[in-house]
Enzyme design. Structure first.
Site, PDB file in Angstrom:
ATOM      1  N   ASP A 196     -33.956 -38.625  -4.556  1.00  0.00           N
ATOM      2  CA  ASP A 196     -32.782 -39.263  -3.944  1.00  0.00           C
ATOM      3  C   ASP A 196     -33.199 -40.443  -3.052  1.00  0.00           C
ATOM      4  O   ASP A 196     -33.960 -40.274  -2.107  1.00  0.00           O
ATOM      5  CB  ASP A 196     -32.076 -38.180  -3.114  1.00  0.00           C
ATOM      6  CG  ASP A 196     -30.871 -38.670  -2.331  1.00  0.00           C
ATOM      7  OD1 ASP A 196     -30.492 -39.842  -2.457  1.00  0.00           O
ATOM      8  OD2 ASP A 196     -30.295 -37.832  -1.590  1.00  0.00           O
ATOM      9  N   HIS A 369     -28.146 -37.337   3.459  1.00  0.00           N
ATOM     10  CA  HIS A 369     -29.291 -37.780   2.651  1.00  0.00           C
ATOM     11  C   HIS A 369     -30.511 -38.061   3.530  1.00  0.00           C
ATOM     12  O   HIS A 369     -30.391 -38.533   4.659  1.00  0.00           O
ATOM     13  CB  HIS A 369     -28.928 -39.053   1.888  1.00  0.00           C
ATOM     14  CG  HIS A 369     -27.793 -38.867   0.934  1.00  0.00           C
ATOM     15  ND1 HIS A 369     -27.973 -38.462  -0.363  1.00  0.00           N
ATOM     16  CD2 HIS A 369     -26.463 -39.022   1.098  1.00  0.00           C
ATOM     17  CE1 HIS A 369     -26.795 -38.377  -0.972  1.00  0.00           C
ATOM     18  NE2 HIS A 369     -25.856 -38.720  -0.100  1.00  0.00           N
TER      19      HIS A 369
END
Lengths: 552, 552
Positions: A196, A369
């Site tokens: 990610d 994130h």
């Protein structure tokens, strides 16, 4: 199966972001899919409701057998296109953790597709055998419970897919990142890490979700009236945090918004959300308790005009209104492109007398994130031979690639590709191979893929300058006008106030038709051209112009 | 003049932001104006080029004499509407510092209005007598040189207007904030402070512009190929910083972009920008020096597709292209609403092989506006009796108001109003009075104010679902179709691929016309309604529908 079939990894269907919404893993003719999410349209994709990956590569790939669709977590950009993939490939089993399966189940029921496929529920840590792949799921922290990453065993080594993740050492649900599994992967040797990249241009370490507890506590302590908390309908861990604060400060919880109510019910039924029944109060009954004894969960944190917060901001909600003394917490990340709508909503809520708490006023939201230091940690923990940054725009992938190089991975072993590029692996290693159709498809109303760039371009022109249409009845022989031409225009000027302009338009029509002895098609072009020129000269605008000439 | 005329302060014409683009100060029938700027349209203000304040209050206010228009600095949101105000009120003198006057002069020349008014140039620190007002200008730091705030002497006390400001203690041009003047104002007593609220929700202190020097130095040291720096055409201090870095690292400066070249020439002519001639190289000649010996200043840092950076990103610039080895610095604040375009541009530049440096990758831009600690400092330095936060959205004004309360100003002495509200002062103090027209006017092409909400709503509908128009020739007696109806549609579906849908449309037309024995108007409505229903059922879209029925 062919002897020593190649492994192929194909990111499909992102809009700007790469390898986010859907990834295909093939071993020869056997495949699995990880995630099938939707994208939100950019502001200049006029009228598009949402965007799904283009399944063309899969439908046209001869001999391919898809053994399963595996989901990392329940956010829309990972599960939102489930009904479309199930429609296209019925009877391919779905693999998901309980909450993700619950969210998918709601979608499939709404699309009446619950009988078209099987949903196999697994727990983080379970090992799944799907076609020729042995997939080891492992728990990751994000902003929704029940998230996983995958360790995918292949004949050429282990491929680790991070899913959406952050290293949250004090997660709200107490479930910490599975460092042990990542270390074990590393011990066994990792061929490639796919990770990610969302925050790859952000230095440092993303704060834990639990910092929000402190911010909520401060707001709940100070608020003298009602509190409303706006967040994503799927942000179950935020609901959990509101529940904790409500309990401490003696407030009942009401829920406004169909999708949020449904998700909360589902998460409670699954035992993922532990808030006792007596903490809840029906939205219709909140007037029976004092203002300082209630907190209301609402949808619409992206400023969507039709969601609860948007309706409250413009006074169009049937059951609720915003008034002096209310405190409203906007607790969610603003999706890029929605900034204007969110800010407008916040200003309108202030206008109605509410106190609005939003990031950066207080830490009422943190990213789900990882940032740069967490990314370095993941790379060092797994110690992969090859690295493929995913989940991000090209700029994020580049930044993530730089971090990987700093961690010692050779530049040649880092693959920064766009959607549709095939990464191919065999016993000699990994390389970039050909490109396949990896684009996306617009969904507008009930139409999937029936509008493309040409229609969007027309909408753009119409949005900028509108159109004008002229219908003229002319004598077939003389070509002269038989009556006043009908003029229809929208989005160009306010016709009633434009009398001079309309006179010019009419005289142009007269002039072109009486001077033209050519045939109809040509005359029509000439009329459209002349009108375009006249309107541009008078207004510096270029509306679309259409002429219909009826010969009688 | 009436005895003891009241002082009236009126913020006019912001879009979302309050008291930013234009403020009127009246003493009885005598007035001055501070700033006349433009606003940029929101993404849903389709086709609007820019927005100016509505001058209606001023044109309708009987007996008002405007003595001068005073400008704080040369940014578009403060000077952009100068040609419009000069057209409306010719011969009102303009007061501006040299750079601001230069930028205004360019505008007036382009609009051929340089003879319609007089521009009186003053230096920061000068005292201006304008009508009944004695205005003390004082230097402030921002992101363009030659900025001022104003101390406006009135019969009821001194009103201090901050302009756009930050407290930059190491400014690029060496000109520090005029703390002494602010302290002197305080000694004399300040009736009211009107202060910039842009960053009122940001804690801390905005970094000095000079931190950018360090970031530029690092980038210039590492870059092996060409460097391009994208910024605002008016960001003269950034150009100065690029000049310094270029000198240190032995690079020549080329300029791409008409507006930037013009502003640089003007600033050099005025002596505000001191870069020697031999540092510049013509854009057409950059191929004659090595790649690592040139830096190119370009416009388009907001991602505008038609500016230089936007053209480079899509390969549509005539003289320049982006290639592997180029380093591109995007050095400007992204105006809210432009995020998508800027990010898309950055991704495309990466795609072309460039390395793109942007905030937060490196500190290549800092805000020109004060943050919370600077705001507290300004309030404490001037110690005003009343406080009016300006230059910000309502949410910023509220946050600024809280800071003022924390600084000890009573809540009743803090005025958080919207544009068009009149603040009235006399010997008894300041209070909020009536509301006057304080809105804004759209500029689209050459039209000023000729499109309003109705046209914008039509554009919105057209942008979402397009339109369909049907022209049917029918027999005047029987009402039956004489030939195939003409169907024109844009932005709805791609007609050529929609054969089934078109068949349904045609049968609907046939059905309505043959079943209808009513008069034309009614039949037209019925046809439009039926088509709308059919198209919605088939597509879940609602295009605008128009029918023209010609009886023959």
């Amino acid at each position: 199966m062919a002897k020593n079939p190649k492994l192929r990894i194909i990111p499909l269907g992102g809009l700007g972001e790469i390898g986010k919404n859907m990834t295909v893993f093939e071993l020869g003719d056997d495949a699995i899919i990880v995630d099938t999410g939707i994208m939100f349209p950019a502001n200049d994709m006029f009228g598009v409701d949402y965007i799904i990956p283009d399944f063309k590569y899969l439908t046209e790939r001869k001999g391919l057998k898809i053994h399963g669709i595996l989901y990392t977590h329940g956010h829309e950009d990972h599960v939102g296109a489930t009904q479309h993939i199930v429609q296209t490939f019925p009877n391919v089993p779905i693999y998901a953790t309980p909450l993700t399966a619950g969210l998918i189940g709601v979608k499939l029921e709404e699309a009446r597709l619950e009988k078209t496929t099987t949903v196999k529920v697994f727990q983080a840590g379970d090992i799944l055998k799907v076609g020729p792949f042995v997939v080891e799921s492992y728990h990751v922290c994000h902003s929704i419970p029940d998230c996983v990453g995958f360790g995918i065993n292949t004949p050429y080594g282990l491929v680790v897919h991070s899913g959406d993740y952050k290293f949250d050492n004090t997660p709200v649900d107490g479930k910490k990142p599975d460092y042990a599994k990542l270390a074990e992967f590393s011990r066994r040797g990792v061929l490639m890490l796919m990770a990610d990249s969302t925050n790859a241009d952000q230095p440092g370490w993303t704060p834990s979700e639990s910092v929000i507890d402190g911010a909520f506590d401060a707001v709940f302590r100070q608020a003298r009236g009602r509190i409303m908390v706006a967040t994503f309908a799927s942000l179950i861990s935020r609901v959990h945090q509101v529940g904790k604060a409500a309990q401490v400060h003696g407030r009942k919880i009401a829920v406004a918004g169909h999708s949020m109510a449904k998700n909360i019910k589902m998460a409670r039924d699954l035992g993922i959300l532990n808030i006792p029944d007596e903490m809840f109060i029906d939205l219709n009954r909140i007037n029976q308790v004092p203002d300082n004894k209630v907190v209301i969960l609402v949808t619409g944190a992206q400023g969507e005009p039709s969601a609860v917060l948007g309706r409250l901001a413009t006074g169009r909600h049937r059951q609720l209104d915003v008034r002096e003394g209310d405190t409203i917490i906007v607790s969610s990340h603003t999706i890029p492109g929605n900034e204007e709508m969110v800010n407008r909503t916040i200003n309108r809520l202030f206008q109605k007398g509410a106190d609005v708490i939003y990031d950066p006023i207080a830490a009422v939201h943190v990213s789900g994130h990882a940032r740069q230091e967490e990314m370095r940690l993941l790379i060092n923990l797994t110690n992969p031979k090859y690295f493929m940054p995913v989940h991000g725009e090209l700029r994020h992938l580049r930044a993530h690639g730089k971090l990987a190089m700093q961690a010692g991975i050779p530049a040649n072993n880092i693959f920064i590709v766009e959607n549709g590029f095939v990464l191919e692996a065999d016993k000699n290693g990994v390389r970039v191979s050909e490109r396949v159709p990896g684009g996306y498809v617009f969904v507008d109303g009930s139409g999937v893929g029936d509008i493309g760039p040409a229609v969007i371009r027309d909408r753009e022109t119409l949005a900028r300058d509108g159109f004008m249409m002229v219908v003229a009845n002319v004598d077939a022989k003389s070509g002269e006008l038989l009556d006043d031409p009908e003029i229809i225009s929208r989005g160009f000027v306010y016709l009633r106030d434009a009398t001079d302009l309309m006179a010019t338009v009419k005289s142009t029509i007269n002039e072109v038709l009486s001077n033209s002895n050519s045939r109809n098609g040509n005359r029509r072009d000439k009329l459209q051209e002349s009108l375009g020129r006249v309107l541009y000269n008078e207004t510096r605008r270029r509306p679309m112009i259409f002429a219909v000439i009826n010969e009688q």
